[in-house]
Design an enzyme around this catalytic site. Structure first.
Site, PDB file in Angstrom:
ATOM      1  N   TYR A 184       0.844  -1.187   0.000  1.00 51.07           N
ATOM      2  CA  TYR A 184       0.000   0.000   0.000  1.00 51.07           C
ATOM      3  C   TYR A 184       0.887   1.249   0.000  1.00 51.07           C
ATOM      4  O   TYR A 184       2.019   1.200  -0.467  1.00 51.07           O
ATOM      5  CB  TYR A 184      -1.000  -0.073   1.171  1.00 51.07           C
ATOM      6  CG  TYR A 184      -2.223   0.738   0.857  1.00 51.07           C
ATOM      7  CD1 TYR A 184      -3.058   0.376  -0.198  1.00 51.07           C
ATOM      8  CD2 TYR A 184      -2.508   1.892   1.556  1.00 51.07           C
ATOM      9  CE1 TYR A 184      -4.148   1.154  -0.542  1.00 51.07           C
ATOM     10  CE2 TYR A 184      -3.599   2.672   1.214  1.00 51.07           C
ATOM     11  CZ  TYR A 184      -4.408   2.295   0.162  1.00 51.07           C
ATOM     12  OH  TYR A 184      -5.478   3.072  -0.188  1.00 51.07           O
ATOM     13  N   ARG A 236      -8.554  10.479  -7.294  1.00 45.99           N
ATOM     14  CA  ARG A 236      -7.692  11.173  -6.315  1.00 45.99           C
ATOM     15  C   ARG A 236      -6.861  10.102  -5.596  1.00 45.99           C
ATOM     16  O   ARG A 236      -7.035   9.827  -4.429  1.00 45.99           O
ATOM     17  CB  ARG A 236      -8.558  11.925  -5.298  1.00 45.99           C
ATOM     18  CG  ARG A 236      -7.825  12.913  -4.424  1.00 45.99           C
ATOM     19  CD  ARG A 236      -8.636  13.257  -3.200  1.00 45.99           C
ATOM     20  NE  ARG A 236      -8.976  12.082  -2.415  1.00 45.99           N
ATOM     21  CZ  ARG A 236      -8.263  11.633  -1.391  1.00 45.99           C
ATOM     22  NH1 ARG A 236      -7.165  12.245  -1.022  1.00 45.99           N
ATOM     23  NH2 ARG A 236      -8.657  10.563  -0.727  1.00 45.99           N
ATOM     24  N   LYS A 254      -5.464  -2.483  -1.125  1.00 45.98           N
ATOM     25  CA  LYS A 254      -6.303  -2.354   0.071  1.00 45.98           C
ATOM     26  C   LYS A 254      -6.906  -3.712   0.446  1.00 45.98           C
ATOM     27  O   LYS A 254      -6.967  -4.081   1.615  1.00 45.98           O
ATOM     28  CB  LYS A 254      -7.424  -1.357  -0.235  1.00 45.98           C
ATOM     29  CG  LYS A 254      -8.019  -0.741   0.976  1.00 45.98           C
ATOM     30  CD  LYS A 254      -7.482   0.646   1.166  1.00 45.98           C
ATOM     31  CE  LYS A 254      -7.713   1.195   2.530  1.00 45.98           C
ATOM     32  NZ  LYS A 254      -7.448   2.602   2.640  1.00 45.98           N
ATOM     33  N   GLU A 325     -13.138   4.220  -2.166  1.00 48.54           N
ATOM     34  CA  GLU A 325     -11.732   4.549  -1.947  1.00 48.54           C
ATOM     35  C   GLU A 325     -11.268   5.579  -2.970  1.00 48.54           C
ATOM     36  O   GLU A 325     -11.509   5.416  -4.172  1.00 48.54           O
ATOM     37  CB  GLU A 325     -10.914   3.249  -2.109  1.00 48.54           C
ATOM     38  CG  GLU A 325      -9.447   3.374  -1.849  1.00 48.54           C
ATOM     39  CD  GLU A 325      -9.113   3.500  -0.381  1.00 48.54           C
ATOM     40  OE1 GLU A 325      -9.889   3.003   0.461  1.00 48.54           O
ATOM     41  OE2 GLU A 325      -8.075   4.095  -0.074  1.00 48.54           O
ATOM     42  N   ASP A 326     -10.597   6.604  -2.492  1.00 46.87           N
ATOM     43  CA  ASP A 326      -9.925   7.563  -3.365  1.00 46.87           C
ATOM     44  C   ASP A 326     -10.813   8.168  -4.455  1.00 46.87           C
ATOM     45  O   ASP A 326     -10.378   8.327  -5.608  1.00 46.87           O
ATOM     46  CB  ASP A 326      -8.660   6.939  -3.977  1.00 46.87           C
ATOM     47  CG  ASP A 326      -7.535   6.874  -2.943  1.00 46.87           C
ATOM     48  OD1 ASP A 326      -7.758   7.301  -1.794  1.00 46.87           O
ATOM     49  OD2 ASP A 326      -6.429   6.401  -3.281  1.00 46.87           O
ATOM     50  N   ASP A 348     -13.347   5.037   3.300  1.00 52.91           N
ATOM     51  CA  ASP A 348     -12.182   4.995   4.192  1.00 52.91           C
ATOM     52  C   ASP A 348     -11.507   6.351   4.320  1.00 52.91           C
ATOM     53  O   ASP A 348     -11.009   6.702   5.387  1.00 52.91           O
ATOM     54  CB  ASP A 348     -11.182   3.954   3.693  1.00 52.91           C
ATOM     55  CG  ASP A 348     -10.101   3.711   4.734  1.00 52.91           C
ATOM     56  OD1 ASP A 348     -10.465   3.463   5.900  1.00 52.91           O
ATOM     57  OD2 ASP A 348      -8.914   3.794   4.399  1.00 52.91           O
ATOM     58  N   ASP A 349     -11.493   7.138   3.236  1.00 52.46           N
ATOM     59  CA  ASP A 349     -10.826   8.440   3.300  1.00 52.46           C
ATOM     60  C   ASP A 349     -11.544   9.366   4.279  1.00 52.46           C
ATOM     61  O   ASP A 349     -10.909  10.153   4.976  1.00 52.46           O
ATOM     62  CB  ASP A 349     -10.794   9.096   1.915  1.00 52.46           C
ATOM     63  CG  ASP A 349     -10.210   8.159   0.885  1.00 52.46           C
ATOM     64  OD1 ASP A 349      -9.077   7.714   1.091  1.00 52.46           O
ATOM     65  OD2 ASP A 349     -10.909   7.834  -0.097  1.00 52.46           O
ATOM     66  N   ASN A 499      -0.552  16.177   5.366  1.00 55.26           N
ATOM     67  CA  ASN A 499       0.416  15.391   4.596  1.00 55.26           C
ATOM     68  C   ASN A 499       0.839  16.178   3.362  1.00 55.26           C
ATOM     69  O   ASN A 499       0.079  17.026   2.907  1.00 55.26           O
ATOM     70  CB  ASN A 499      -0.242  14.086   4.115  1.00 55.26           C
ATOM     71  CG  ASN A 499      -0.419  13.101   5.244  1.00 55.26           C
ATOM     72  OD1 ASN A 499       0.444  12.959   6.086  1.00 55.26           O
ATOM     73  ND2 ASN A 499      -1.561  12.429   5.247  1.00 55.26           N
TER      74      ASN A 499
HETATM   75  P1  NAI Z   1      -8.302  21.720   1.924  1.00 57.32           P
HETATM   76  O1  NAI Z   1      -7.394  22.499   1.055  1.00 57.32           O
HETATM   77  O2  NAI Z   1      -9.669  21.361   1.452  1.00 57.32           O
HETATM   78  O3  NAI Z   1      -8.481  22.500   3.302  1.00 57.32           O
HETATM   79  C1  NAI Z   1      -7.455  23.223   3.923  1.00 57.32           C
HETATM   80  C2  NAI Z   1      -8.090  24.081   5.002  1.00 57.32           C
HETATM   81  O4  NAI Z   1      -7.061  24.710   5.741  1.00 57.32           O
HETATM   82  C3  NAI Z   1      -8.980  25.202   4.464  1.00 57.32           C
HETATM   83  O5  NAI Z   1     -10.124  25.316   5.272  1.00 57.32           O
HETATM   84  C4  NAI Z   1      -8.115  26.432   4.617  1.00 57.32           C
HETATM   85  O6  NAI Z   1      -8.861  27.612   4.751  1.00 57.32           O
HETATM   86  C5  NAI Z   1      -7.401  26.087   5.897  1.00 57.32           C
HETATM   87  N1  NAI Z   1      -6.193  26.890   6.129  1.00 57.32           N
HETATM   88  C6  NAI Z   1      -5.308  27.334   5.224  1.00 57.32           C
HETATM   89  N2  NAI Z   1      -4.380  28.100   5.829  1.00 57.32           N
HETATM   90  C7  NAI Z   1      -4.702  28.113   7.129  1.00 57.32           C
HETATM   91  C8  NAI Z   1      -4.137  28.747   8.263  1.00 57.32           C
HETATM   92  N3  NAI Z   1      -3.045  29.511   8.167  1.00 57.32           N
HETATM   93  N4  NAI Z   1      -4.713  28.570   9.473  1.00 57.32           N
HETATM   94  C9  NAI Z   1      -5.809  27.790   9.597  1.00 57.32           C
HETATM   95  N5  NAI Z   1      -6.397  27.192   8.560  1.00 57.32           N
HETATM   96  C10 NAI Z   1      -5.846  27.347   7.332  1.00 57.32           C
HETATM   97  O7  NAI Z   1      -7.506  20.398   2.323  1.00 57.32           O
HETATM   98  P2  NAI Z   1      -8.073  19.028   2.917  1.00 57.32           P
HETATM   99  O8  NAI Z   1      -8.463  18.099   1.849  1.00 57.32           O
HETATM  100  O9  NAI Z   1      -9.056  19.316   3.972  1.00 57.32           O
HETATM  101  O10 NAI Z   1      -6.741  18.409   3.549  1.00 57.32           O
HETATM  102  C11 NAI Z   1      -5.992  19.120   4.498  1.00 57.32           C
HETATM  103  C12 NAI Z   1      -4.764  18.341   4.877  1.00 57.32           C
HETATM  104  O11 NAI Z   1      -5.153  17.253   5.659  1.00 57.32           O
HETATM  105  C13 NAI Z   1      -3.980  17.774   3.706  1.00 57.32           C
HETATM  106  O12 NAI Z   1      -2.607  17.993   3.916  1.00 57.32           O
HETATM  107  C14 NAI Z   1      -4.246  16.311   3.744  1.00 57.32           C
HETATM  108  O13 NAI Z   1      -3.143  15.571   3.275  1.00 57.32           O
HETATM  109  C15 NAI Z   1      -4.446  16.111   5.206  1.00 57.32           C
HETATM  110  N6  NAI Z   1      -5.182  14.923   5.541  1.00 57.32           N
HETATM  111  C16 NAI Z   1      -4.706  14.237   6.571  1.00 57.32           C
HETATM  112  C17 NAI Z   1      -5.314  13.117   6.982  1.00 57.32           C
HETATM  113  C18 NAI Z   1      -4.762  12.410   8.149  1.00 57.32           C
HETATM  114  O14 NAI Z   1      -5.382  11.525   8.681  1.00 57.32           O
HETATM  115  N7  NAI Z   1      -3.593  12.747   8.569  1.00 57.32           N
HETATM  116  C19 NAI Z   1      -6.490  12.590   6.305  1.00 57.32           C
HETATM  117  C20 NAI Z   1      -6.954  13.398   5.235  1.00 57.32           C
HETATM  118  C21 NAI Z   1      -6.285  14.525   4.880  1.00 57.32           C
END
Ligand code: NAI
Length: 662
Positions: A184, A236, A254, A325-326, A348-349, A499
């Site tokens: 994976y 995605r 998966k 998924e994705d 799952d996402d 990430n």
């Molecule tokens: P997105 O682009 O849809 O959302 C980003 C958010 O952050 C927006 O609401 C934006 O306004 C906000 N933001 C930007 N600058 C900011 C700041 N200075 N202060 C506070 N908020 C701010 O992105 P999405 O899809 O929601 O993903 C966000 C991150 O989460 C990605 O890096 C993704 O890889 C990660 N992620 C992590 C997971 C995990 O389990 N670790 C699971 C899914 C996503």
């Protein structure tokens, strides 16, 4: 002879065997070294090749191990059916080379002499016999040779799966910690980029836009009964964007983890791709791209394709679990909402990720010596109101309600910021924008502070116990912010979830430096543990693998037709329960991946119990009855006994196929 032969008849048959005078046309069972249980005798039904005691004796004197006999002697668990103790060949399989070319039956150098005779392959494999453990050792040594890349390992594992499925899964089970990142993410991502070129043998099913109207009929091209389906439209794939039909690599990987992690039968999983085209120009220009070379179908036409797929699954396998998924963010939630009550499914996402984060919060409660219910005492500052941030926030909110807060009280526990700062009731939220409906109640509950204030000001006012980041902004959790979290809490919960690593809101080192290593830290990306003044701060990392195999197994075994928030919450609570005391003291909030089968047992049992409590069991009351009779331990035993474990079982021909006869 009938497979349903009675015990008395079998014992009589065994007696006949002892006084045997060779004649054609009868079942011949060698009794030397074979456990005389009805299972071992029944396992011999359906083959006619004689295996004489002399042959066993001579093979032993040659030093050839006889795993087929040891198989029964070695059993540490009991099986309930003869079918569980033997590998019954498909009626269409012929003796001889066909057996070796079939990855389901092939054991390479692992066939016993008796089996070689029975299957007509004596002389077609090298004479020396190796156990599955020896075979694994050899392949593992090869895979881990210095200089071997992740892609080399991925290819080698694919090749192994294509020639010997049992050995493939055994290797995966035995080395899950090392091989999950190959099968994976991250290595599978690299493989998906060039999937058309790496394509060797078909695996799974492709439903393309050209097949619309035929999905129902196509489902019958898949011969096995299916209990778990992973489906993607490849829009995605991990962090790699639109990879179209190459998304098949994700579905396959998966499901391999479902088999290894939760013991789902390999024959009952089905990887699927919905190929509605791709907007990836590179793929469209690639002459070898094996998906539909056209732009993506969008809007209602796309949703109709998803609908047709789900309906076809329901028609063919009404109890199967579908894991989405994705799918791209704009489709993921609408598809889940549309089908959540229509078919047993989850995304799952969205849900798997939220469960993992919540499991981390429950793990943090354990690390602080508190019960899961103490989650209601926490105050959360969340940076990022995108799909990841809101998915997590919504789910933690549901957990707070589950543990006794009113929905309104639970909304007030959150301070959510986006790039414009704190979101409050004064924020103008635009109707119809993605995610606005989810955000609105949180915004409206935040009336105590001015809209748009920055993170430092929010922390000062809110005095949070937990700081979560899904903002994609590297370094957003500055030294000043982290230090303040350390001043406000003995063990601040710090979760930079964005990430990849380059986007994490802070590093493990930064969190440890600012809090003298006292933080309970968990990130979306991998970091090393950090030691400060003799205190080690564990750099935890959430992984959906803790969740989806056990969640899937539990929901299938309990026969539910819906995965409720309560069942998801039960999964999250179960995960930290697998942590041992030493790990909890070190403030580890997730178990080791190596322990995944144990984690899956606990998760599955917790999910099943919750389903029973919610009256979602669909097994005629069997599971509820089991819980009241034998408690959760009994349920866990049942789950464990239902799990597939990859080992070589004596191969027999299907009774009545006639194919095994000489
Ligand atoms: P997105 O682009 O849809 O959302 C980003 C958010 O952050 C927006 O609401 C934006 O306004 C906000 N933001 C930007 N600058 C900011 C700041 N200075 N202060 C506070 N908020 C701010 O992105 P999405 O899809 O929601 O993903 C966000 C991150 O989460 C990605 O890096 C993704 O890889 C990660 N992620 C992590 C997971 C995990 O389990 N670790 C699971 C899914 C996503």
């Amino acid at each position: 002879m009938r497979a349903s032969i009675k015990l008395r008849e079998i014992l009589e048959a065994a007696q006949v065997v002892r006084t045997f005078r060779p004649r054609p046309n009868c079942v011949f069972v060698s009794t030397l070294g074979v456990n005389n249980s009805w299972r071992s005798i029944a396992s011999s039904l359906g083959f006619l090749a004689p295996t004489s005691t002399r042959e066993y004796a001579s093979s032993r004197s040659c030093g050839l191990a006889q795993r087929e006999t040891n198989y029964f002697a070695d059993r540490t668990h009991t099986c309930r059916f003869a079918e569980n103790d033997v590998m019954i060949m498909h009626a269409d399989t012929n003796r001889g080379i066909e057996v070796l070319l079939n990855p389901i039956y092939n054991k390479g150098t692992g066939f016993s002499l008796a089996e070689k005779e029975r299957l007509g392959i004596r002389g077609l494999t090298p004479p020396r016999y190796f156990t599955i453990e020896q075979q694994c050792e050899k392949i593992w040594a090869n895979l881990t040779e210095k200089g071997k890349t992740g892609m080399f390992r991925w290819r080698s594992m694919q090749a192994l799966q294509d020639r010997n499925e049992t050995l493939f899964y055994r290797l995966l089970v035995d080395h899950i910690e090392e091989l999950a990142p190959v099968i994976y993410t991250p290595t599978v991502g690299e493989a998906c980029l060039q999937y058309s070129r790496l394509f060797r043998r078909p695996r799974g099913m492709y439903f393309s836009a050209d097949d619309v109207g035929h999905f129902n009929a196509m489902m019958y091209n898949w011969k096995n009964d299916v209990s778990v389906i992973v489906v993607t439209d490849g829009s995605r794939v991990l962090g790699l964007g639109d990879l179209g039909a190459h998304g098949m690599g994700i579905s396959v990987g998966k499901l391999d983890l479902y088999v290894a992690g939760a013991g789902i039968e390999p024959s009952s999983v089905l990887p699927c791709v919905l190929d509605v085209g791709t907007d990836n120009e590179e793929l469209l220009a690639d002459p070898y791209y094996f998906g539909l070379p056209q732009k993506r179908i969008k809007g209602d036409a796309f949703m109709n394709i998803v609908d047709e797929f789900i309906q076809a699954v329901k028609n063919r396998w009404p109890k199967a679990l579908v894991q989405f998924e994705d799918f791209s963010t704009d489709h993921a939630m609408p598809i889940l909402k549309r089908h959540r009550e229509n078919v047993l499914c989850f995304n799952d996402d969205i849900q798997g990720t939220a469960v993992v984060v919540l499991a981390g919060i429950y793990g943090a409660m354990a690390a602080m010596g508190k019960s899961p219910g103490a989650i209601t005492e926490q105050t959360f500052v969340v940076c990022g109101a995108g799909s990841a941030g809101m998915g997590i926030v919504n789910f933690i909110h549901a957990a707070l309600v589950h543990h006794g807060l009113s929905p309104q009280q639970a909304f007030e526990r959150f301070y959510i910021l986006d790039k414009h700062g704190l979101i409050t009731s004064n924020r103008e939220l635009k109707e119809g924008e993605p995610g606005v409906d989810d955000l609105r109640p949180f915004a409206e509950s935040r009336r105590d502070l001015p809209d748009g204030i920055n993170l430092r000001e929010v922390i000062e006012s809110a005095k949070p116990t937990a700081l979560l980041g899904a903002s994609t902004v590297s370094g957003l959790f500055t030294h000043e912010i982290l230090t303040r979290m350390g001043e406000l809490n003995k063990n601040p919960i710090i979760m930079p979830l964005s990430n990849p690593t380059s986007r994490a809101e802070c590093t493990a080192e930064a969190a440890a430096n600012a809090t003298e290593g006292r933080a309970i830290f968990s990130a979306g990306s991998p970091f090393d543990d950090v030691s400060r003044n003799g205190v080690t701060m564990v750099a935890n990392q959430g992984n959906n693998l803790y969740v989806f195999p056990g969640l899937g197994l539990g929901s299938i075994l309990v026969g539910s037709n819906y995965i409720s928030d309560g069942m998801l919450n039960a999964a999250a609570e179960a995960i930290p329960k697998t942590l041992h005391d030493g790990a909890i003291r070190r403030r580890a909030i997730y178990p080791r991946i190596a322990d995944i089968r144990n984690v899956s047992v606990k998760v599955a049992a917790a999910v099943m119990k919750q389903a029973v409590d919610e009256d979602r069991e669909n097994r005629g009351g069997k599971i509820g009855h089991m819980i009241s009779r034998e408690g959760i331990e009994g349920l866990e035993r049942y789950v464990r006994s239902s799990m597939y474990y990859p080992e070589y079982r004596p191969t027999v021909f299907s009774p009545g196929s006639g194919r095994g006869t000489l």
